[in-house]
Design a protein around this motif. Structure first.
Motif, PDB file in Angstrom:
ATOM      1  N   LYS A  11      53.607  49.948  -4.205  1.00  0.00           N
ATOM      2  CA  LYS A  11      54.939  49.627  -3.723  1.00  0.00           C
ATOM      3  C   LYS A  11      55.022  49.757  -2.207  1.00  0.00           C
ATOM      4  CE  LYS A  11      56.994  52.640  -6.473  1.00  0.00           C
ATOM      5  NZ  LYS A  11      58.084  53.379  -7.128  1.00  0.00           N
ATOM      6  N   LYS A  12      56.133  49.281  -1.664  1.00  0.00           N
ATOM      7  CA  LYS A  12      56.374  49.443  -0.233  1.00  0.00           C
ATOM      8  C   LYS A  12      56.363  50.919   0.122  1.00  0.00           C
ATOM      9  CE  LYS A  12      59.420  45.501   0.452  1.00  0.00           C
ATOM     10  NZ  LYS A  12      60.789  45.110   0.807  1.00  0.00           N
ATOM     11  N   ARG A  13      55.740  51.250   1.225  1.00  0.00           N
ATOM     12  CA  ARG A  13      55.644  52.609   1.752  1.00  0.00           C
ATOM     13  C   ARG A  13      54.945  53.571   0.808  1.00  0.00           C
ATOM     14  NH1 ARG A  13      60.709  53.201   5.661  1.00  0.00           N
ATOM     15  NH2 ARG A  13      61.111  50.991   5.847  1.00  0.00           N
ATOM     16  N   GLU A  14      54.355  53.084  -0.258  1.00  0.00           N
ATOM     17  CA  GLU A  14      53.575  53.908  -1.173  1.00  0.00           C
ATOM     18  C   GLU A  14      52.258  53.199  -1.463  1.00  0.00           C
ATOM     19  OE1 GLU A  14      55.630  55.198  -4.652  1.00  0.00           O
ATOM     20  OE2 GLU A  14      57.445  55.685  -3.532  1.00  0.00           O
ATOM     21  N   ALA A  15      51.603  52.775  -0.417  1.00  0.00           N
ATOM     22  CA  ALA A  15      50.397  51.976  -0.567  1.00  0.00           C
ATOM     23  C   ALA A  15      49.230  52.819  -1.059  1.00  0.00           C
ATOM     24  CB  ALA A  15      50.019  51.337   0.762  1.00  0.00           C
ATOM     25  N   SER A  16      48.418  52.206  -1.893  1.00  0.00           N
ATOM     26  CA  SER A  16      47.130  52.727  -2.303  1.00  0.00           C
ATOM     27  C   SER A  16      46.138  51.603  -2.073  1.00  0.00           C
ATOM     28  CB  SER A  16      47.132  53.131  -3.770  1.00  0.00           C
ATOM     29  OG  SER A  16      48.018  54.206  -3.972  1.00  0.00           O
ATOM     30  N   TYR A  17      44.875  51.933  -2.089  1.00  0.00           N
ATOM     31  CA  TYR A  17      43.863  50.935  -1.782  1.00  0.00           C
ATOM     32  C   TYR A  17      42.724  51.000  -2.786  1.00  0.00           C
ATOM     33  CZ  TYR A  17      46.244  50.816   2.701  1.00  0.00           C
ATOM     34  OH  TYR A  17      47.192  50.700   3.683  1.00  0.00           O
ATOM     35  N   ARG A  18      42.171  49.853  -3.081  1.00  0.00           N
ATOM     36  CA  ARG A  18      40.943  49.754  -3.846  1.00  0.00           C
ATOM     37  C   ARG A  18      39.824  49.432  -2.872  1.00  0.00           C
ATOM     38  NH1 ARG A  18      44.150  46.566  -8.051  1.00  0.00           N
ATOM     39  NH2 ARG A  18      44.574  48.166  -9.592  1.00  0.00           N
ATOM     40  N   ILE A  19      38.686  50.032  -3.065  1.00  0.00           N
ATOM     41  CA  ILE A  19      37.510  49.699  -2.263  1.00  0.00           C
ATOM     42  C   ILE A  19      36.774  48.611  -3.028  1.00  0.00           C
ATOM     43  CG2 ILE A  19      35.362  50.563  -1.302  1.00  0.00           C
ATOM     44  CD1 ILE A  19      36.740  53.326  -1.188  1.00  0.00           C
ATOM     45  N   VAL A  20      36.614  47.458  -2.384  1.00  0.00           N
ATOM     46  CA  VAL A  20      36.051  46.297  -3.069  1.00  0.00           C
ATOM     47  C   VAL A  20      34.920  45.685  -2.252  1.00  0.00           C
ATOM     48  CG1 VAL A  20      38.201  45.727  -4.259  1.00  0.00           C
ATOM     49  CG2 VAL A  20      37.744  44.726  -2.040  1.00  0.00           C
ATOM     50  N   ALA A  21      34.042  44.988  -2.948  1.00  0.00           N
ATOM     51  CA  ALA A  21      33.044  44.145  -2.314  1.00  0.00           C
ATOM     52  C   ALA A  21      33.606  42.731  -2.349  1.00  0.00           C
ATOM     53  CB  ALA A  21      31.722  44.207  -3.071  1.00  0.00           C
ATOM     54  N   ILE A  22      33.705  42.108  -1.176  1.00  0.00           N
ATOM     55  CA  ILE A  22      34.351  40.803  -1.074  1.00  0.00           C
ATOM     56  C   ILE A  22      33.672  40.004   0.024  1.00  0.00           C
ATOM     57  CG2 ILE A  22      36.104  41.573   0.565  1.00  0.00           C
ATOM     58  CD1 ILE A  22      38.160  39.929  -1.065  1.00  0.00           C
ATOM     59  N   ASP A  23      33.725  38.686  -0.084  1.00  0.00           N
ATOM     60  CA  ASP A  23      33.187  37.821   0.964  1.00  0.00           C
ATOM     61  C   ASP A  23      33.987  38.038   2.240  1.00  0.00           C
ATOM     62  OD1 ASP A  23      31.539  35.755   2.038  1.00  0.00           O
ATOM     63  OD2 ASP A  23      33.213  34.366   1.796  1.00  0.00           O
ATOM     64  N   SER A  24      33.328  38.088   3.378  1.00  0.00           N
ATOM     65  CA  SER A  24      33.998  38.426   4.636  1.00  0.00           C
ATOM     66  C   SER A  24      35.035  37.392   5.055  1.00  0.00           C
ATOM     67  CB  SER A  24      32.973  38.598   5.750  1.00  0.00           C
ATOM     68  OG  SER A  24      32.296  37.387   5.974  1.00  0.00           O
ATOM     69  N   LEU A  25      34.937  36.177   4.565  1.00  0.00           N
ATOM     70  CA  LEU A  25      35.889  35.139   4.940  1.00  0.00           C
ATOM     71  C   LEU A  25      37.105  35.087   4.020  1.00  0.00           C
ATOM     72  CD1 LEU A  25      33.388  32.271   5.815  1.00  0.00           C
ATOM     73  CD2 LEU A  25      34.467  33.924   7.345  1.00  0.00           C
ATOM     74  N   SER A  26      37.106  35.880   2.947  1.00  0.00           N
ATOM     75  CA  SER A  26      38.231  35.899   2.021  1.00  0.00           C
ATOM     76  C   SER A  26      39.382  36.710   2.589  1.00  0.00           C
ATOM     77  CB  SER A  26      37.824  36.516   0.682  1.00  0.00           C
ATOM     78  OG  SER A  26      36.848  35.732   0.067  1.00  0.00           O
TER      79      SER A  26
END
Length: 99
Positions: A11-26
């Protein structure tokens, strides 16, 4: 090039993050190749799939600055070095003398 980066969700102001492997241009919220962990900056909680992260790093993936700091705190690079040393020792058999 494949990058290890943070993907924002929550949610807004309650951010969490996933660590992902992704193409650098995505884009940041694009479809990742693989999800490798979780990071919550509010509680400083991290959950990492260390074998998968080490495998991606050995394949040449480049972590962003923030992900690199998270991995250094979790001592992932130490495991990467020890695993690469173990593989280099076991992959080259000693030559046998010919009689």
């Amino acid at each position: 090039m494949i990058k290890l980066r943070l993907k924002r969700y929550g949610k807004k102001r309650e951010a969490s993050y996933r660590i992902v492997a992704i193409d650098s241009l995505s884009r940041r919220e694009g479809r990742p190749l693989e999800e490798l962990g979780f990071y919550n900056p509010r509680t400083d909680e991290t959950r990492l799939d260390v074998p998968a992260i080490v495998r991606r790093l050995q394949q040449g993936a480049q972590p962003t600055r923030t992900v690199r700091n998270i991995l250094q705190k979790a001592n992932v690079f130490e495991q990467l070095k020890s695993r690469s040393n173990a593989e280099s020792n076991s992959s080259e058999p000693e030559p046998q003398p010919v009689s």
